[in-house]
Design an enzyme around this catalytic site. Structure first.
Site, PDB file in Angstrom:
ATOM      1  N   GLU A 154      17.156  21.019  31.498  1.00  0.00           N
ATOM      2  CA  GLU A 154      18.302  20.396  32.169  1.00  0.00           C
ATOM      3  C   GLU A 154      19.346  21.452  32.543  1.00  0.00           C
ATOM      4  O   GLU A 154      20.101  21.283  33.480  1.00  0.00           O
ATOM      5  CB  GLU A 154      18.881  19.323  31.248  1.00  0.00           C
ATOM      6  CG  GLU A 154      19.813  18.356  31.908  1.00  0.00           C
ATOM      7  CD  GLU A 154      19.141  17.196  32.650  1.00  0.00           C
ATOM      8  OE1 GLU A 154      19.863  16.511  33.361  1.00  0.00           O
ATOM      9  OE2 GLU A 154      17.922  16.962  32.520  1.00  0.00           O
ATOM     10  N   CYS A 182       7.426  13.157  28.450  1.00  0.00           N
ATOM     11  CA  CYS A 182       8.864  13.237  28.729  1.00  0.00           C
ATOM     12  C   CYS A 182       9.022  13.556  30.218  1.00  0.00           C
ATOM     13  O   CYS A 182       8.282  14.403  30.748  1.00  0.00           O
ATOM     14  CB  CYS A 182       9.475  14.347  27.875  1.00  0.00           C
ATOM     15  SG  CYS A 182      11.208  14.666  28.243  1.00  0.00           S
ATOM     16  N   THR A 183       9.971  12.896  30.861  1.00  0.00           N
ATOM     17  CA  THR A 183      10.137  13.095  32.321  1.00  0.00           C
ATOM     18  C   THR A 183      10.414  14.543  32.700  1.00  0.00           C
ATOM     19  O   THR A 183      10.162  14.933  33.825  1.00  0.00           O
ATOM     20  CB  THR A 183      11.343  12.293  32.860  1.00  0.00           C
ATOM     21  OG1 THR A 183      12.407  12.390  31.934  1.00  0.00           O
ATOM     22  CG2 THR A 183      10.993  10.881  33.132  1.00  0.00           C
TER      23      THR A 183
HETATM   24  N1  DGL Z   1      14.092  11.715  29.887  1.00  0.00           N
HETATM   25  C1  DGL Z   1      13.748  11.700  28.495  1.00  0.00           C
HETATM   26  C2  DGL Z   1      12.291  11.342  28.285  1.00  0.00           C
HETATM   27  O1  DGL Z   1      11.525  11.161  29.215  1.00  0.00           O
HETATM   28  C3  DGL Z   1      14.074  12.949  27.746  1.00  0.00           C
HETATM   29  C4  DGL Z   1      15.440  13.511  27.894  1.00  0.00           C
HETATM   30  C5  DGL Z   1      16.434  13.183  26.808  1.00  0.00           C
HETATM   31  O2  DGL Z   1      16.259  13.537  25.630  1.00  0.00           O
HETATM   32  O3  DGL Z   1      17.400  12.543  27.187  1.00  0.00           O
HETATM   33  O4  DGL Z   1      11.903  11.203  27.146  1.00  0.00           O
END
Ligand code: DGL
Length: 264
Positions: A154, A182-183
């Site tokens: 990020e 995870c995205t």
């Molecule tokens: N977007 C979250 C996922 O796909 C991970 C990012 C976060 O920890 O906020 O698990």
């Protein structure tokens, strides 16, 4: 009536890009809850609250189909959302997650041993293990949480990524496939493929486009509600100095807007 895509941050833009590539004619509205990122380290109660706030905003903006691109939010909140929140709050809206489509693709390989790398909250929920073994009880599932990855991705910091990825992946024993749960992890899939060249790396950006097309084909009544004017809108709850750089790395012409969820 747009397709809403929700993530805890900017990682979901990778999934959005894949959806736009596969279904370009639809209208998309993206919301990344960057003010509360990372979700992966938060309690289930906080993750549920932030996810519901985000969904209310997407619904207020005319989204009739919402994809929770965030694995963490899916693992903690999707069941409650589908069974309680949506029937009471917005019964004409459909909300989908990313975990079941990923599990279906992972099992297509007929592999015996599947690894999952994800945030702490996703691993704590054991949702991947549960869903994989529900369909194939014989499959062995190894789960590893990787708390350092999301903050680094990020903040667009890939400097030591090779070593960090190698370190996390060394925890897997003898896996045939690895789910990037995870995205944000499609952005490190090449690192994973370098470290584990003989393992099938399952990356959600490579599967969600086909899964959404298939879903809309099977649900023409939902498809008929969706507008097709090629509009895109990208929104975050907090714009950090590095946000634009990482967002442009994913979608070059992106224009990121900041929104306040309390306004609804
Ligand atoms: N977007 C979250 C996922 O796909 C991970 C990012 C976060 O920890 O906020 O698990």
């Amino acid at each position: 009536m747009k397709i809403g895509i929700f993530d805890s941050g900017l990682g979901g833009l990778v999934i959005t890009k894949a959806l736009i590539q596969s279904l370009p004619e639809y209208d998309y509205l993206y919301l990344g809850d960057t003010a509360h990122l990372p979700y992966g380290e938060k309690t289930s109660g906080h993750i549920l609250k932030y996810t519901l706030d985000s969904l209310r905003w997407l619904i207020s903006q005319d989204c009739k189909l919402i994809i929770i691109a965030c694995n963490t939010a899916t693992s903690v909140a999707l069941r409650y959302i589908q069974q309680k929140f949506i029937p009471e709050y917005a019964p004409d809206v459909k909300v989908l997650g990313v975990i079941i489509p990923t599990v279906e693709v992972a099992l297509e390989h007929n592999h015996r041993s599947i690894g999952v790398i994800a945030t702490e909250a996703t691993i704590r929920s054991h949702i991947y293990r549960t869903e994989l073994q529900k369909i194939n009880p014989a499959v062995v599932v190894e789960e590893v949480s990787a708390p350092q990855l999301v903050p680094l991705i990020e903040s667009n910091n890939f400097q030591y990524m090779d070593n960090i990825v190698e370190d996390y992946l060394s925890h897997f024993d003898n896996i045939d496939s690895l789910i990037l749960g995870c995205t944000h992890y499609p952005l490190i899939k090449d690192y994973c493929r370098r470290v584990l060249p003989h393992v099938s790396i399952i990356s959600q950006d490579e599967l969600m486009g086909a899964k959404l097309s298939d879903y809309l084909r099977r649900h023409p009544e939902i498809d008929a509600n969706l507008s097709q004017n090629r509009q895109r809108s990208f929104n975050v709850t907090r714009l950090m100095p590095q946000s634009s750089a990482i967002a442009r790395r994913l979608i070059p012409q992106i224009d990121l807007r900041t929104v306040k969820l309390e306004d609804i």
